[in-house]
Design an enzyme around this catalytic site. Structure first.
Site, PDB file in Angstrom:
ATOM      1  N   THR A   1      44.410  42.392  39.310  1.00  0.00           N
ATOM      2  CA  THR A   1      45.565  43.136  39.829  1.00  0.00           C
ATOM      3  C   THR A   1      46.724  43.134  38.861  1.00  0.00           C
ATOM      4  O   THR A   1      47.480  44.105  38.781  1.00  0.00           O
ATOM      5  CB  THR A   1      45.997  42.522  41.174  1.00  0.00           C
ATOM      6  OG1 THR A   1      44.946  42.742  42.116  1.00  0.00           O
ATOM      7  CG2 THR A   1      47.277  43.134  41.689  1.00  0.00           C
TER       8      THR A   1
ATOM      9  N   TYR B   1      44.998  49.686  45.709  1.00  0.00           N
ATOM     10  CA  TYR B   1      45.278  50.073  44.310  1.00  0.00           C
ATOM     11  C   TYR B   1      43.993  49.864  43.499  1.00  0.00           C
ATOM     12  O   TYR B   1      42.989  49.360  44.009  1.00  0.00           O
ATOM     13  CB  TYR B   1      46.416  49.215  43.735  1.00  0.00           C
ATOM     14  CG  TYR B   1      46.163  47.740  43.896  1.00  0.00           C
ATOM     15  CD1 TYR B   1      46.692  47.036  44.990  1.00  0.00           C
ATOM     16  CD2 TYR B   1      45.340  47.055  43.011  1.00  0.00           C
ATOM     17  CE1 TYR B   1      46.419  45.694  45.176  1.00  0.00           C
ATOM     18  CE2 TYR B   1      45.056  45.714  43.199  1.00  0.00           C
ATOM     19  CZ  TYR B   1      45.599  45.039  44.275  1.00  0.00           C
ATOM     20  OH  TYR B   1      45.320  43.703  44.474  1.00  0.00           O
TER      21      TYR B   1
ATOM     22  N   SER C   1      38.002  40.760  39.407  1.00  0.00           N
ATOM     23  CA  SER C   1      37.383  39.431  39.233  1.00  0.00           C
ATOM     24  C   SER C   1      36.312  39.093  40.258  1.00  0.00           C
ATOM     25  O   SER C   1      35.542  38.151  40.057  1.00  0.00           O
ATOM     26  CB  SER C   1      38.463  38.343  39.236  1.00  0.00           C
ATOM     27  OG  SER C   1      38.892  38.061  40.548  1.00  0.00           O
TER      28      SER C   1
ATOM     29  N   THR D   1      42.825  37.610  40.951  1.00  0.00           N
ATOM     30  CA  THR D   1      43.068  36.386  41.726  1.00  0.00           C
ATOM     31  C   THR D   1      41.890  36.011  42.607  1.00  0.00           C
ATOM     32  O   THR D   1      41.783  34.873  43.049  1.00  0.00           O
ATOM     33  CB  THR D   1      44.299  36.562  42.629  1.00  0.00           C
ATOM     34  OG1 THR D   1      44.064  37.657  43.524  1.00  0.00           O
ATOM     35  CG2 THR D   1      45.551  36.800  41.810  1.00  0.00           C
ATOM     36  N   ASP D   2      40.971  36.948  42.868  1.00  0.00           N
ATOM     37  CA  ASP D   2      39.880  36.640  43.812  1.00  0.00           C
ATOM     38  C   ASP D   2      39.028  35.463  43.358  1.00  0.00           C
ATOM     39  O   ASP D   2      38.624  34.641  44.173  1.00  0.00           O
ATOM     40  CB  ASP D   2      38.974  37.870  44.010  1.00  0.00           C
ATOM     41  CG  ASP D   2      39.658  38.942  44.845  1.00  0.00           C
ATOM     42  OD1 ASP D   2      39.054  40.011  45.050  1.00  0.00           O
ATOM     43  OD2 ASP D   2      40.804  38.702  45.276  1.00  0.00           O
TER      44      ASP D   2
ATOM     45  N   LYS E   1      42.910  30.110  46.428  1.00  0.00           N
ATOM     46  CA  LYS E   1      43.582  31.299  46.952  1.00  0.00           C
ATOM     47  C   LYS E   1      43.554  31.167  48.470  1.00  0.00           C
ATOM     48  O   LYS E   1      42.489  31.156  49.087  1.00  0.00           O
ATOM     49  CB  LYS E   1      42.878  32.569  46.483  1.00  0.00           C
ATOM     50  CG  LYS E   1      43.562  33.856  46.956  1.00  0.00           C
ATOM     51  CD  LYS E   1      42.948  35.099  46.328  1.00  0.00           C
ATOM     52  CE  LYS E   1      43.700  36.364  46.781  1.00  0.00           C
ATOM     53  NZ  LYS E   1      43.167  37.594  46.128  1.00  0.00           N
TER      54      LYS E   1
ATOM     55  N   GLU F   1      27.596  12.483  57.650  1.00  0.00           N
ATOM     56  CA  GLU F   1      26.921  13.377  58.606  1.00  0.00           C
ATOM     57  C   GLU F   1      25.438  13.553  58.303  1.00  0.00           C
ATOM     58  O   GLU F   1      24.727  14.273  58.982  1.00  0.00           O
ATOM     59  CB  GLU F   1      27.618  14.747  58.592  1.00  0.00           C
ATOM     60  CG  GLU F   1      28.972  14.742  59.273  1.00  0.00           C
ATOM     61  CD  GLU F   1      28.860  14.446  60.769  1.00  0.00           C
ATOM     62  OE1 GLU F   1      29.794  13.849  61.325  1.00  0.00           O
ATOM     63  OE2 GLU F   1      27.802  14.778  61.361  1.00  0.00           O
TER      64      GLU F   1
HETATM   65  N1  DGL Z   1      39.975  42.837  42.907  1.00  0.00           N
HETATM   66  C1  DGL Z   1      40.793  41.642  42.938  1.00  0.00           C
HETATM   67  C2  DGL Z   1      40.552  40.811  41.648  1.00  0.00           C
HETATM   68  O1  DGL Z   1      40.412  41.412  40.572  1.00  0.00           O
HETATM   69  C3  DGL Z   1      42.244  41.954  43.038  1.00  0.00           C
HETATM   70  C4  DGL Z   1      43.027  40.763  43.423  1.00  0.00           C
HETATM   71  C5  DGL Z   1      43.993  40.348  42.346  1.00  0.00           C
HETATM   72  O2  DGL Z   1      43.702  40.348  41.139  1.00  0.00           O
HETATM   73  O3  DGL Z   1      45.079  39.897  42.778  1.00  0.00           O
HETATM   74  O4  DGL Z   1      40.526  39.567  41.747  1.00  0.00           O
END
Ligand code: DGL
Length: 359
Positions: free
Chosen positions: A42, A56, A89, A122-123, A195, A316
């Site tokens: 992003t 987006y 990502s 961020t993913d 995250k 467990e």
């Molecule tokens: N498609 C997600 C990624 O590339 C977008 C999320 C982001 O980068 O914040 O991880």
């Protein structure tokens, strides 16, 4: 007479320009050399309007455009940019991890590189950060950064996150702390950050163990350090690796059966992380499939979907009897990374359990 004056003026001007050049050179020489390795996400995303913060397109803006969008960066570091790849990502692969890690190690071995910033979606940012935490062979700062709003959005968080990441990567105080994640003015350790929100700017959190520092006015302030081994102190070396062993995650929930486990083993998993409920509990319908997988030589790691806390060995499940490994506090997705690297060294569950207690 006029000619003499003109010569004197030119000489004075030349002298002045030389002084300016020397001053710029001296200033540049004082700044840290930081390389930005761009991978997409992003932070490199664009939306149709300035209020488009969902829906987006990620991974559309190149590394030089990211750098040019934050001219303040050139005042705090000598920055060069490389586009290692350009992806959202969620699509990152083991092959891209190996390519990125090898490039990081080559650059950090150079005396003219003081630190590295990796821009990333961020993913899976936490996963890439943890993978690098285990395979980067340098004490120099490596800072992974992303953004939650695309570059076109009102109050896009990418520019300030990138500026902060460059400041952090160029600061000797960040050295020797393992790979760091810098987002939203916070500094997190790669091992423990996750995250925690699908869309908000404060999404990266280290819930119980806490962030290790804060960036305020561009300056990092550290308040604690990591205790587990990382970077130069790990036993993992990916320099000669072109692939990583297939390791997958099976997710537990009410009424789950054995389908996931059996399918993953049939598909060739060499290791299996079980994201158990609670303290890594094994549902009765899943347990026989895990035992059968172990009998076929698949290494089983018990993790938990809960997200915080230690999965107790022999809690467990009777891990000693089942010859299973427990993931300590590692999330299922990070346990997968450590198990992959562990399997490049050994199949011994005793040795692998040591690794989960070490990293
Ligand atoms: N498609 C997600 C990624 O590339 C977008 C999320 C982001 O980068 O914040 O991880």
């Amino acid at each position: 007479m006029l000619f003499q004056k003109s010569v004197q003026l030119r000489a004075a001007l030349f002298g002045f320009l030389l002084l300016c050049a020397a001053a710029v050179q001296a200033q540049t020489a004082k700044l840290p050399n930081v390389t930005i390795l761009a991978t997409g996400g992003t932070i490199a995303g664009t939306g149709a309007t300035s209020t488009t913060t969902v829906g987006y397109t990620a991974a559309t803006v190149g590394v030089q455009a990211l750098i040019n969008a934050v001219p303040e960066i050139s005042k705090v570091a000598n920055v060069t940019g490389e586009q290692v790849f350009q992806i959202a990502s969620e699509n990152i692969s083991n092959e891209e991890w190996l390519k990125l890690a090898k490039r990081v190690n080559v650059l950090l071995a150079q005396s003219n590189v003081d630190g590295i910033v990796i821009t990333h979606g961020t993913d899976t940012l936490e996963e890439t950060a943890y993978f690098l935490n285990l395979v980067v062979k340098s004490k120099k700062p490596v800072v992974v950064v992303g953004s939650m709003r695309p570059s076109t959005a009102l109050s896009a968080d990418g520019p300030i996150n990138l500026y902060n990441a460059v400041r952090l990567a160029g600061d000797p105080a960040a050295a020797g702390r393992g790979v760091l994640v810098a987002m939203n003015d916070q500094i997190h350790a790669a091992r423990d950050v996750t995250k925690a929100n699908t869309t908000t700017a404060d999404t990266f959190r280290t819930a119980e163990l806490g962030m290790i520092g804060v960036i305020q006015g561009g300056k990092p302030f550290f308040y604690r350090d990591v205790t587990r081994k990382h970077t130069v102190d790990t036993e993992f070396d990916i320099a000669k690796l072109d692939a990583l062993p297939q390791v997958d995650v099976a997710y537990a929930y009410a009424n789950v059966g054995a389908v996931q486990v059996n399918a993953l083993v049939a598909a060739g998993a060499k290791g299996l992380v079980h994201a158990g409920v609670g303290n890594g509990s094994l549902p009765a319908k899943t347990k026989p499939a895990l035992i059968a997988a172990r009998e076929k030589g698949v290494v089983i790691v018990r993790s938990s979907r809960v997200g915080q806390g230690i999965v107790a060995r022999n809690g467990e499940a009777n891990d000693d009897q089942l010859d299973f490994v427990v993931a300590d506090t590692l999330s299922p997705q990070k346990a997968r990374i450590l198990l992959m690297l562990a399997l490049t060294k050994t199949n011994s569950t005793k040795e692998i359990q040591r690794m989960f207690s070490t990293y």
